[in-house]
Design a protein around this motif. Structure first.
Motif, PDB file in Angstrom:
ATOM      1  N   VAL A  23      32.857  54.239  33.555  1.00 30.09           N
ATOM      2  CA  VAL A  23      33.660  53.562  34.567  1.00 30.09           C
ATOM      3  C   VAL A  23      32.760  53.213  35.741  1.00 30.09           C
ATOM      4  O   VAL A  23      31.737  53.868  35.981  1.00 30.09           O
ATOM      5  N   HIS A  41      41.004  57.925  35.488  1.00 32.78           N
ATOM      6  CA  HIS A  41      42.238  58.647  35.817  1.00 32.78           C
ATOM      7  C   HIS A  41      41.888  60.094  36.147  1.00 32.78           C
ATOM      8  O   HIS A  41      40.817  60.595  35.782  1.00 32.78           O
ATOM      9  N   ALA A  49      36.226  50.752  40.318  1.00 32.24           N
ATOM     10  CA  ALA A  49      37.418  51.313  39.676  1.00 32.24           C
ATOM     11  C   ALA A  49      37.696  52.729  40.178  1.00 32.24           C
ATOM     12  O   ALA A  49      38.855  53.118  40.372  1.00 32.24           O
ATOM     13  N   THR A  69      37.611  52.217  30.219  1.00 32.45           N
ATOM     14  CA  THR A  69      36.908  51.977  31.482  1.00 32.45           C
ATOM     15  C   THR A  69      37.812  52.116  32.706  1.00 32.45           C
ATOM     16  O   THR A  69      37.370  51.850  33.825  1.00 32.45           O
ATOM     17  N   GLN A  70      39.048  52.553  32.491  1.00 35.08           N
ATOM     18  CA  GLN A  70      39.974  52.787  33.605  1.00 35.08           C
ATOM     19  C   GLN A  70      39.995  54.272  33.944  1.00 35.08           C
ATOM     20  O   GLN A  70      40.446  55.085  33.148  1.00 35.08           O
ATOM     21  N   LEU A 129      48.720  50.175  29.385  1.00 36.17           N
ATOM     22  CA  LEU A 129      48.146  51.503  29.162  1.00 36.17           C
ATOM     23  C   LEU A 129      49.242  52.554  29.024  1.00 36.17           C
ATOM     24  O   LEU A 129      50.064  52.721  29.917  1.00 36.17           O
ATOM     25  N   ASN A 166      41.897  51.584  26.895  1.00 35.20           N
ATOM     26  CA  ASN A 166      41.404  51.311  28.256  1.00 35.20           C
ATOM     27  C   ASN A 166      40.385  52.357  28.737  1.00 35.20           C
ATOM     28  O   ASN A 166      40.570  52.968  29.799  1.00 35.20           O
ATOM     29  N   GLY A 226      40.645  56.066  30.656  1.00 34.02           N
ATOM     30  CA  GLY A 226      41.724  55.592  29.801  1.00 34.02           C
ATOM     31  C   GLY A 226      42.662  56.687  29.358  1.00 34.02           C
ATOM     32  O   GLY A 226      42.858  57.698  30.042  1.00 34.02           O
ATOM     33  N   GLU A 242      41.123  53.877  42.048  1.00 36.19           N
ATOM     34  CA  GLU A 242      42.008  54.870  41.433  1.00 36.19           C
ATOM     35  C   GLU A 242      42.208  56.091  42.320  1.00 36.19           C
ATOM     36  O   GLU A 242      43.324  56.627  42.436  1.00 36.19           O
TER      37      GLU A 242
END
Length: 259
Positions: free
Chosen positions: A247, A213, A251, A210-211, A3, A208, A201, A255
């Motif tokens: 998400v 942040h 996760a 589904t990540q 990423l 990405n 993402g 995070e």
């Protein structure tokens, strides 16, 4: 693929923003109708997401950037949805989420609902101060802080709005953080639309998605983190985002170090 983050992601994002506008992908069903609620369709726009709840009186969550009106109207047509008695429900008034709200209201006859704290942003047709959370965000700021057509909401939400008049078993709840009047839309305690409480993402969710942040811009990180914790502790399982996503709970917990 690793990423991209930091300056590299900023440069890649700027490259994307400089490309000529291209056709948005077709609307995508992200939640099928069942006993717990209606079908939900994602409308992916060049800079953000909008969502269509296909209830008895449709609810459009967010209205994209100033030039996204035609793409959203095309998506409504493709889904055979008439918004005349529907609702344009804005998670917040920033230009990439409320930018085409005035145009869509004129075109469809739908009413606009907005958190009361964001009324000054909407009336000015200009974002409030965007406070970057990283160097990447500092680079991006000048390219995403644009003007849009001013508007006044038809419904000003000071606490919460019951969505049952539109055929939705859910509510919009004021959760100040990203903006003074930011809203979270809860279809139930498990599925929540959180706007820019976080991002998915990088490069606007192109990589990405589904990540989760930290979002690029947050005026009060501590308060925003408290909002995220509150939703997790309230049982939220799926988070639908303004950029990237969706998400999942695990996760988000990882995070934001909530356990």
């Amino acid at each position: 693929m690793k990423l991209p983050n930091g300056p590299l992601a900023a440069l890649l994002a700027l490259s994307l923003l400089s490309l000529p506008a291209c056709a948005s992908p077709p609307p995508k069903t992200i939640r099928s109708a069942d006993a717990a609620g209606p079908e939900v369709v994602q409308i992916k726009l060049p800079m953000s997401n909008a969502y269509l709840i296909k209830s008895a009186k449709p609810v459009l969550i967010d209205a994209g950037s100033p030039k996204d009106g035609p793409a959203i109207l095309a998506a409504l047509k493709a889904e055979n949805v008439d918004m005349k008695n529907g609702l344009i429900l804005l998670t917040h008034a920033h230009g990439d989420h409320g930018g085409a709200a005035a145009e869509l209201r004129r075109a469809t006859g739908a009413r606009i609902a907005l958190g009361a704290g964001d009324a000054p942003i909407a009336a000015a047709g200009k974002n409030d101060e965007l406070r970057p959370t990283s160097f990447e965000a500092e680079v991006l700021k000048r390219f995403v802080d644009f003007r849009f057509e001013p508007f006044s909401p038809d419904i000003s939400i000071t606490d919460s709005l019951d969505l049952s008049p539109w055929g939705v078993a859910g509510k919009a709840v004021v959760m100040p953080g990203h903006t003074p009047g930011s809203l979270v839309i809860k279809l139930n305690d498990r599925e929540v639309f959180v706007g820019d409480m976080m991002r998915g993402g990088s490069m606007g969710g192109a990589v990405n998605p589904t990540q989760p942040h930290e979002h690029y811009f947050q005026p009060d990180l501590e308060r925003n983190r408290a909002n995220i914790r509150s939703l997790v502790e309230g049982g939220a399982e799926v988070f639908y985002l303004g950029h990237g996503g969706p998400v999942d709970r695990a996760a988000v917990i990882k995070e934001f170090k909530l356990r």
